[in-house]
Structures are given as structure tokens and as C-alpha cells.
Motif scaffolding. Structure first.
Motif, PDB file in Angstrom:
ATOM      1  N   VAL A  35      -5.197  -0.531   4.151  1.00 42.70           N
ATOM      2  CA  VAL A  35      -4.620   0.163   5.025  1.00 42.70           C
ATOM      3  C   VAL A  35      -4.841   1.711   4.871  1.00 42.70           C
ATOM      4  O   VAL A  35      -5.277   2.002   3.694  1.00 42.70           O
ATOM      5  N   ARG A  73       1.007  -3.923  12.178  1.00 39.77           N
ATOM      6  CA  ARG A  73       1.984  -4.059  11.148  1.00 39.77           C
ATOM      7  C   ARG A  73       2.802  -5.243  11.176  1.00 39.77           C
ATOM      8  O   ARG A  73       3.211  -5.938  10.020  1.00 39.77           O
ATOM      9  N   LEU A  89       0.583  -7.773   9.679  1.00 47.97           N
ATOM     10  CA  LEU A  89       0.719  -7.536   8.154  1.00 47.97           C
ATOM     11  C   LEU A  89       1.899  -8.100   7.336  1.00 47.97           C
ATOM     12  O   LEU A  89       1.859  -8.538   6.189  1.00 47.97           O
ATOM     13  N   ILE A 118      -0.617  -4.752  -0.639  1.00 45.49           N
ATOM     14  CA  ILE A 118      -1.257  -3.639   0.234  1.00 45.49           C
ATOM     15  C   ILE A 118      -2.003  -2.706  -0.625  1.00 45.49           C
ATOM     16  O   ILE A 118      -1.559  -2.355  -1.640  1.00 45.49           O
ATOM     17  N   GLU A 130      -3.648   0.765  -0.427  1.00 45.34           N
ATOM     18  CA  GLU A 130      -3.852   1.963   0.464  1.00 45.34           C
ATOM     19  C   GLU A 130      -4.699   2.883   0.075  1.00 45.34           C
ATOM     20  O   GLU A 130      -5.222   3.350  -1.138  1.00 45.34           O
ATOM     21  N   ASN A 166       4.556  -7.132   1.444  1.00 45.97           N
ATOM     22  CA  ASN A 166       4.416  -6.743   2.534  1.00 45.97           C
ATOM     23  C   ASN A 166       4.187  -5.320   3.277  1.00 45.97           C
ATOM     24  O   ASN A 166       4.544  -4.445   2.606  1.00 45.97           O
ATOM     25  N   TYR A 167       3.881  -5.295   4.542  1.00 42.40           N
ATOM     26  CA  TYR A 167       3.654  -3.778   4.957  1.00 42.40           C
ATOM     27  C   TYR A 167       4.978  -3.045   4.713  1.00 42.40           C
ATOM     28  O   TYR A 167       5.088  -1.921   4.510  1.00 42.40           O
ATOM     29  N   TYR A 197       5.812  -2.076   1.376  1.00 44.31           N
ATOM     30  CA  TYR A 197       4.887  -0.941   1.039  1.00 44.31           C
ATOM     31  C   TYR A 197       5.201   0.457   1.543  1.00 44.31           C
ATOM     32  O   TYR A 197       5.341   1.393   0.975  1.00 44.31           O
TER      33      TYR A 197
END
Length: 645
Positions: free
Chosen positions: A34, A218, A221, A228, A230, A242-243, A246
Motif C-alpha cells: 500500500v 480497503r 484488503l 501490509i 507500506e 489486515n488493513y 495496519y
């Protein structure tokens, strides 16, 4: 570990895109990359597959493991049909099947050693064919194509006649059916409707290999990934979860960094004030102390100020006049293109302050409704009435409200001639267009950049009724969050089409589901829609008349007619409550079991220590605790079995 990236760096000219990035992917792991648009996510994928060379570092893939990659844009051609194009992935199985059939024919005329040899080959091939699911490969292709939103009628369409989005779906189907050990997907959900995205979630979650995804969806995700990665200003950070996990961890880390930065700045200011005060005493001893403090201050490693969250783009939507309470009334709306009937006799109302999302599968007519409301398409039947003092602001995904030959500066100055040069530049800067960017032509912009220009015009319109068609398309996650905040604080009315479920969940106060040629109304956000969807679709979308006043309502005062339906509705709600309670009890039981089993293991470890087993009182105390744990665990295991059944 199936994939390792070590110390990867990549620059284009003087711009460093990736700086000393390292991470690894485990076998069967599902991970997402991401970051904002331009952060280097697609570049990193291309380095992993070897399409781009890294300036520094290395990518190591476990021996014998295969990679599969889906780029954002696909160039498929040829005269093959959709089905045949995807079926080509199964070419080795098709050839194996043909060989088996030839052997079956040849064996009828063979004897002796020749027949023995043929039978041996036939047995080996048949076994291999069965292991590779050969008897079901055609139905497997059909299942994947249907899952990705193709109907059986479309299977015979030539690939050359498909749109860019359809070609991407075909390529995704081919990739999934090749079943590589590592799948790399760049924005796989961009051309999928909600049903197809939900299907892909399930497919990838249960996929036996590893998956690396670049996506801005999202909700997707949250359901698929457990790691994740980044990318931010060239740097890379890895978060487990997961998102949502995160996002929460990132906010906590950023808050901690900001607190540390502010504390250090306060300490620096304090020391500078003390130094100035000591020097003002003008005494030798005081000056020496001041110099000593200055040396200490020079040695401090000054922390960098963390970037502000969502400070890249600034949107403030505000109507210049309040509309009447009745914003939009639609009655008996119908539209067909030739034999294709999109919707029939649709009725719905929009009230002031509502944020209404229209959802539905691809091709059901969602965008068509918005175009009819904006007089871009005629309706076949129906009446559309705007309320008192309603002023529409329209955002269309094709950006037809923009003039392709104009520069960005002229696009705004021609639409809003009362604005001066400074005001126009400030607005464009708020949407990340600075310097000479303002003189770019609209036709030379990317989809995401055109979206930002459309949003800038929307912000300046001061409309009190916003009609938005896929407003989050081409926006990165940060920009989506900014738009969510802007819409949630907007005091006007919003009607929009979107397939971004996270965005809908955050912004919608009501959902209109275009299904079965009619609108089914859900008074709530996307989570509420999911909870009620099955029941409401069964009750209303199957109604052949397709004529429901204000759409079919979930959770409204219009209770379905007929005592049987009322009883079904009540039973459904009661069953949902029972299921939720049982799930909560089950989770509590599992949590307590986990805690007790962990403690039991800790006690076992303690009992092996000399300082413990030589201490009689401590030994008795731990043994007693262990017995109590075992007794309680027996009770919990029985409770768990009952709940699980």
C-alpha cells in the motif's frame, strides 16, 4: 520463506522511488503493498518479476517456485472467444486428454507386448490427468469466468471486441487458472463489480499459494491479507495483520513519533532559553555553562517531524444555499437499450442531508440512472422532480464535465471567471497541482489526475446536491479518506454510485441496490446491507412487477404485507440475534481456553526449574493451580463442544 527482497533500491533520474527496501513472503501468505499514487508500488512488483532491474539489492525466489503477474492494463487480441482464450491455459491437460483418447482407440487393435506398453502409458496418463483435476477443467474455467462477472452468453464473444476492463478480467481468469506458487496482482478489483470482488476474496483467501496484492480497496484488503507492506517516501515498513490493524498501528506509531518530536522540540527550546539566560548574566562561569549546554545541544540527533495525516490534498465541500427537505422525487423510471431492459417502474425519494449509495452488478444501469438525472440520457418512462432551491454538482467517472483541450488553469478560470490567478493557483495546489502543472492540458492527465480536477470543480460549485459516479476510482487510499471526511462533514445531500465497499460503509446513510430491474432500499450502511441482503432480495427483487413504492425497504416502517412474511421477518431477526450470541459465547470460551492453556504451559516450564522444584511450598502452590486449570479446562471444553454444535 518463498520470496525475499533484500535492500532493494530504485531511482528514475534524481528521484529515488525505493530506498533500501527489505521484506519477505512466507509460503501461503497473503500480503498487500500500500501507499499513495506514485509511491512505487507497481515499480516494486515489476522488480520482483524481473521486468525492471533494481539499482541495488536482490530478489530471491525459492527454487522451483513459479510466479504469476497481472498488470493493471492488458493488451489481449486475436479471434479466440473469451472461453477459448481462458481454456488455452489448460492446453497441457487438453493435449493429455487427446493422447488418452488416441490410446483408447489404438488399444482396440493391439496385443501382446505392444498392448502391455500401451496399458502402462494409459494408466500413468490417466492417473496424472486425474491428479490435475482433468475431468473437471472445463467446469473450472466456467466457474472462474462466472465468478469474474461473465455470463454464459458472453463466453462466445471474441477477445478483440472486449473493453479494457473486460480484457483485464480475462487475463485475471487465465492467471488464477495457471495456479502459480506466487500470484502478484496490480489493482485486481478495478474492473470488478461487488459480486465478483466478493468471489475473488474467497478465491484468494483459500488459494494454496502466496499472494501479493497492490490495491486501494480497503474492504478487500481487510478480508484477504494478513500482512501490509507500506511504501512511504521511498521507505518501506511491514505490519502484521489486515488493513484495519495496519491503519490502527500506523496511527499509534505516528502519534508516538509526533509526541517524541514535540517533546524534543520543547526540550530544545528550553535549553536555548537557558543558554540565552546564562549568557545574559555575563559572568565567566555562566558563559562556560552556556557553552557546555550548546555543545550538548549540537550533539542531539534532531527528530524529523512526522508528516501530517491526510495533508496531501484538502477538500472542503459546502453548499452556498440550503435546499428544501424534498431534494429529489423519481416516479415510474424505466430504461432499456434495445432488448436489454435495465430497470422498470422505479420509484425513489432523496431527502435533504441524506448520503445515498446506489450499488449493483456491472451493467445493471447504475450510471445510467445518474446520467438520466443529469439530462445526459433520456428516460423511456418516468417523472423526475427536483425540490426547492436544489443545485446539482455532478462528478462523472468519464470526466465529461472536463474540456480535454483546455489547461487546468483555463478549466477553472473559464468556469469561475470571478476568481483571480492567486485563488485559482491555491485551489489547484490544494489538489496537488503546483508550478507548471497548472498549464498541463486535461487530455494529458492520468485518470487519477482528472479525478482531482473534477473534485476541485465540484468543491468550487457550492452545490447542495452532489451526484457522484464512482468518485473513488483512481484515488489512492489517503485521497479516499480525505473525500470520506469531506462528504461526512458536508451539510448538503449526496447521491452516488460506487463499488468501493469500505467507502460506502463510511459514508452512506442509505443504500439502493439495483437488482432484478428494481431498487431495493436499505436504511443503513454497507454492513447493514450485508446483514439484510439475502432476505430482502428474496422478498422483493423476485417480484415480477418490479414496482415498489420508494423501492423495497429494509428496516423502514413499511413492513412486508402478509402474516407469513411478517413471521419470516421476525424469525429471521430472532435467529440473527441467537447466532450473534452464540458466536460471542464461543469466542469468549475460546479466549479463556487459550489463556488457561498458555498458563498451563508456563507452569510446566516453571516446574522444571531447580529453584522451583526444590521449594516445597512453591511446588505445592503451582501444582494446585495446575489442578484448578485442568478442572476448569474440562468444563470449558464441554461448553465449547456444545456451542460449536
Amino acid at each position: 520463506m518463498i520470496l525475499s527482497c533484500s535492500n532493494i533500491s530504485k531511482a528514475f533520474g534524481s528521484t529515488e522511488i525505493i530506498r533500501h527496501a527489505s521484506f519477505h513472503i512466507e509460503d501461503h501468505e497473503k500480503a498487500a503493498i500500500v501507499g499513495i499514487n506514485g509511491a512505487g508500488k507497481s515499480t516494486l512488483l515489476k522488480i520482483i518479476i524481473g521486468e525492471l532491474a533494481a539499482d541495488e539489492g536482490e530478489v530471491v525466489i525459492s527454487k522451483g517456485k513459479t510466479l504469476g503477474y497481472l498488470a493493471q492494463h492488458q493488451e489481449l487480441g486475436g479471434d479466440r472467444s473469451i472461453f477459448d482464450e481462458v481454456l488455452e491455459v489448460k492446453r497441457p491437460l487438453i493435449e493429455m486428454e487427446a493422447k488418452i483418447r488416441r490410446l483408447e482407440l489404438d488399444m482396440k487393435h493391439a496385443s501382446g507386448d505392444e498392448l502391455e506398453n500401451m496399458l502402462s502409458v494409459y494408466s500413468r496418463l490417466s492417473h496424472e490427468f486425474e491428479l490435475q483435476n482433468g475431468y473437471a477443467y472445463q467446469s473450472e474455467v466456467t466457474g472462474v469466468l462466472k465468478g469474474l462477472g461473465f455470463t454464459e452468453e458472453e463466453f462466445t464473444k471474441p477477445v478483440s471486441a472486449l473493453s479494457g476492463g473486460q480484457k483485464t478480467r480475462v487475463s485475471l481468469g487465465k492467471l488464477l487458472l495457471t495456479k502459480p506458487d506466487i500470484i502478484l496482482l496490480d489493482e485486481p478489483t478495478n474492473h470488478l463489480d461487488m459480486n465478483s470482488i466478493a468471489w475473488l476474496e474467497g478465491y484468494l483467501t483459500n488459494y494454496d499459494g502466496s499472494v501479493i496484492i497492490v490495491a486501494h480497496d480497503r474492504y478487500f484488503l481487510d478480508r484477504v491479507v494478513t500482512k501490509i507492506i507500506e511504501m512511504d517516501s521511498g521507505n518501506l515498513a511491514v505490519y502484521q495483520g489486515n488493513y484495519t490493524a495496519y491503519s490502527e498501528k500506523r496511527a499509534m506509531i505516528r502519534d508516538a513519533k509526533m509526541k517524541a518530536y514535540l517533546n524534543q522540540q520543547q526540550e530544545i527550546r528550553h535549553q536555548e532559553e537557558v543558554i540565552a539566560k546564562l549568557k545574559s548574566f555575563n559572568r565567566e562561569k555562566s558563559i562556560k555553562r552556556a557553552e557546555s549546554r550548546e555543545k550538548m545541544l549540537d550533539k542531539i540527533e534532531v527528530l524529523e517531524k512526522p508528516a501530517e495525516v491526510n495533508d496531501e490534498m484538502r477538500i472542503r465541500l459546502e453548499p452556498n444555499i440550503i435546499s428544501g427537505n424534498d431534494v429529489l422525487t423519481v416516479r415510474d423510471l424505466s430504461k432499456a437499450f434495445g432488448p436489454n431492459h435495465l430497470f422498470n417502474h422505479v420509484d425513489f425519494d432523496i431527502k435533504r442531508g441524506e448520503r445515498v449509495a446506489i450499488i449493483g452488478g456491472n451493467g445493471t444501469g447504475k450510471t445510467t440512472i445518474l446520467k438520466i438525472l443529469n439530462n445526459l440520457l433520456p428516460a423511456d418512462t418516468g417523472e423526475i422532480r427536483l425540490g426547492s432551491k436544489v443545485h446539482i454538482g455532478y462528478y462523472d467517472q468519464e470526466h465529461q464535465v472536463l474540456h480535454m483541450e483546455k489547461t487546468l488553469f483555463n478549466e477553472l478560470s473559464d468556469t469561475y471567471p470571478n476568481m483571480n490567478n492567486t485563488q485559482i493557483r491555491n485551489i489547484l495546489a490544494a489538489f496537488l497541482f503546483t508550478g507548471d502543472d497548472v498549464f498541463k492540458r486535461v487530455k494529458d492527465l492520468s485518470g487519477g489526475e482528472r479525478g482531482r480536477v473534477s473534485l476541485a470543480k465540484l468543491m468550487l460549485s457550492e452545490a447542495n446536491f452532489l451526484i457522484l459516479d464512482e468518485p473513488t476510482n483512481h484515488l489512492d487510499i489517503t485521497s479516499k479518506e480525505i473525500l470520506e471526511d469531506a462528504l461526512n462533514s458536508y451539510t448538503g445531500t449526496v447521491l452516488y454510485v460506487s463499488h468501493d465497499r469500505y467507502f460506502i460503509n463510511k459514508t452512506a446513510t442509505r443504500i439502493l441496490d439495483l437488482t432484478g430491474h428494481t431498487l431495493v432500499n436499505y436504511i443503513g450502511n454497507y454492513d447493514y446491507y450485508l446483514e439484510k441482503k439475502e432476505l430482502m432480495t428474496e422478498l422483493y427483487a423476485s417480484d415480477p412487477s418490479g414496482n415498489q413504492e420508494n423501492g423495497a425497504e429494509a428496516g423502514a416502517s413499511q413492513t412486508p404485507e402478509g402474516s407469513e412474511v411478517k413471521q419470516d421477518w421476525k424469525a429471521f431477526k430472532e435467529e440473527q440475534a441467537r447466532i450473534r450470541k452464540r458466536q460471542n459465547d464461543l469466542k469468549k470460551t475460546e479466549d479463556e481456553i487459550h489463556q488457561l492453556e498458555t498458563r498451563d504451559g508456563e507452569i510446566d516450564g516453571l516446574l522444571t526449574r531447580e529453584e522451583v522444584f526444590t521449594d516445597v511450598s512453591r511446588l505445592m502452590e503451582l501444582n494446585k493451580e495446575k489442578e484448578e486449570i485442568q478442572t476448569r479446562l474440562e468444563e470449558l471444553y464441554e461448553i465449547w463442544e456444545t456451542l460449536a454444535e
